[in-house]
Every structure is written in C-alpha cells, then in structure tokens.
Design an enzyme around this catalytic site. Sequence first.
Site, mmCIF file in Angstrom:
data_model
loop_
_atom_site.group_PDB
_atom_site.id
_atom_site.type_symbol
_atom_site.label_atom_id
_atom_site.label_comp_id
_atom_site.label_asym_id
_atom_site.label_seq_id
_atom_site.Cartn_x
_atom_site.Cartn_y
_atom_site.Cartn_z
ATOM 1 N N ALA A 10 0.802 -1.225 0.000
ATOM 2 C CA ALA A 10 0.000 0.000 0.000
ATOM 3 C C ALA A 10 0.833 1.273 0.000
ATOM 4 O O ALA A 10 0.294 2.366 -0.165
ATOM 5 C CB ALA A 10 -0.937 -0.006 1.213
ATOM 6 N N TYR A 155 15.865 -2.966 14.248
ATOM 7 C CA TYR A 155 15.759 -2.856 12.787
ATOM 8 C C TYR A 155 16.944 -3.571 12.120
ATOM 9 O O TYR A 155 16.757 -4.438 11.265
ATOM 10 C CB TYR A 155 15.710 -1.377 12.368
ATOM 11 C CG TYR A 155 15.360 -1.193 10.912
ATOM 12 C CD1 TYR A 155 14.036 -1.250 10.487
ATOM 13 C CD2 TYR A 155 16.342 -0.980 9.950
ATOM 14 C CE1 TYR A 155 13.701 -1.101 9.150
ATOM 15 C CE2 TYR A 155 16.025 -0.832 8.609
ATOM 16 C CZ TYR A 155 14.693 -0.892 8.223
ATOM 17 O OH TYR A 155 14.369 -0.757 6.888
#
Length: 264
Positions: A10, A155
């Site tokens: 998206a 991360y």
Amino acid sequence: MRTIAVSGSASGIGAATRQMLEQAGDTVIGIDLANAEVIADLSSAEGRAAAVAETLERCDGRLDGLVPGAGVGPPVPAGLIAEVNYFGSLALLEGLRPALAAAGEAQVVQIGSNSTTLTPNLPDELVAAFLSEDRDTITAILDQAGPPFNSSLSYGASKTAITRWCRRNAITDDWAGQGIRLNVIAPGAVQTPLLKGGDDDPDFGPLTAQLPIPTGRGTPEQIASWITFMLSPASRFACGSVVFVDGGSDAVIRTDDWPRTFTF
Ligand code: NAD
C-alpha cells in the site's frame, strides 16, 4: 500471466513494485494493513496466519512470486519492528513456500536493508536470537539497550537475521530444489513514509541526516525496478544473493570489507 504476492503493497517501495508488476501484466495480491487484497496485521501471530491463509486461497495454491516487503523502522518501538520485519516476513516465506513450489519456477525477493552492514555495534546474540525464534532473548537484549536506540538495533538485527535466513534456505532442496529462487534486495535511504518517520524524529533525524549517500537518496521506483528484474526469468541464476542498492553508503563506510577473503 503471473501471480505475485507483495506485502507492504500500500505504500512506498511495495506500492511502486505493485504498480510496475501490474503495468507489465502480472496479477498482484497485495498484503497490508489497509488498501490491499489481503488486509492483515503481520505484527501478530493471528494476523500472519490469516495473511497466509487468505493469500493461498486467492492464488489457488500457486504463486509465481513473492515480495515480503512490509516493514517498520525507527522510531517505531523495537518490539513491533521485530514482529513485523522478521516474524512477519518469515511467516510469509514459510507459509507461502508450498504455493511457490507448485508454480515450478518461482522467484522471491525479500526486502532487506543496508542497515545490515551499516548499523554499528549490532549484537551477534540478537541476530542469533531472531534466527532461533527466541523471543525471550530478543526482548531481554532490546530491553537492556532501552529506548529510543533499541529501535535501530531491532531494525538492523531483524533485517540481518531475515537476510541470513534467506541465504541459508535459498540453497536448499526446499527452495532451489523446488525451482524457487530466493534473493534479497538491500536498499539504502529511499524517500518513503518509513524514512520520513525517522527524519521527523528528534532522536533519529539528526543521525539519519549524517548517513553518507554519494548519489543522494533513492526513490521507491528505483528499488521497484530492481525488484521486478529480480522477479524476472533473467535473474534465474541468482540464488541467495544480497543485492545492495544504496547510493554508495555501504561503499563509503565498508569500502574494503567485501569481497571478504576466505581461508580454508
Ligand atoms: P512504507 O512505510 O512506505 O511502506 C511499508 C508498508 O508496510 C506500509 O504500506 C505499511 O502499511 C506496511 N506495514 C507496516 N506494518 C505492517 C503490518 N503490521 N502488517 C502489514 N503491513 C504492514 O516503507 P518503505 O520504505 O516502502 O518500506 C518497504 C520495505 O523497505 C520495508 O521492509 C523497509 O524496512 C525496507 N527498507 C526501506 C528503506 C527506506 O529507506 N525507505 C531502506 C531499506 C529498507
């Protein structure tokens, strides 16, 4: 006509990839929190199971390609980064592998990151804990490091671990042996909402601004072009490759670290 599943479809790199694939005539099954064919939250076990089940149903058990691209980054809390970036990708890789094998010749491009080689002082035990799915150790190490900078450790470690998982598995009978090519793209700083979240943060913004990028920042379309090539038949000889596309940041900071010599 190929059917390719893309998580994170998206926004940003996933959205650009989706658009390029569709322009080329492929059918895309997007997986995202909203604005996708499969609406699922990859941060939870239930969401991951639903994402796999619904994607299998939509592709009728046969997938030509997969791009596990959904991700979050600093300043998002460390635990959420771990769940989406490592466990979210892992669930799609493992859960959709039978459908990829059913296609006979399939291609997978995991979205990694140059944070794998450029995050300083990443604890090896943290990467190992991801690979052994040891959530207690992951949580203990991240809690000990503490916010806000445990987000960048999470991360870097989640991306390093998923990259290693791909290299370990790409070469096996279950993957290469089933005609599935599994490779990783490692982007650098690309202008997307994820990066803007870091730019706008008082702790991470000044650090992100210091990253040397000889070419300047990249665009989602530039990374999507590499991904679509890595999904194409022309890249069938690539297997377990990690392709850095980062405007030269790794070459600045780790100039002579690779190729690394090898003693037998
Ligand atoms: P983005 O924020 O534009 O897109 C990420 C997408 O992932 C969004 O659509 C978001 O809704 C989706 N997502 C997040 N959490 C989710 C969840 N729990 N369940 C389902 N979907 C979820 O970011 P982007 O920069 O395009 O990131 C795409 C990938 O590229 C990520 O894996 C990111 O780590 C990686 N990456 C980005 C950069 C960069 O500089 N932008 C650099 C290296 C790697």
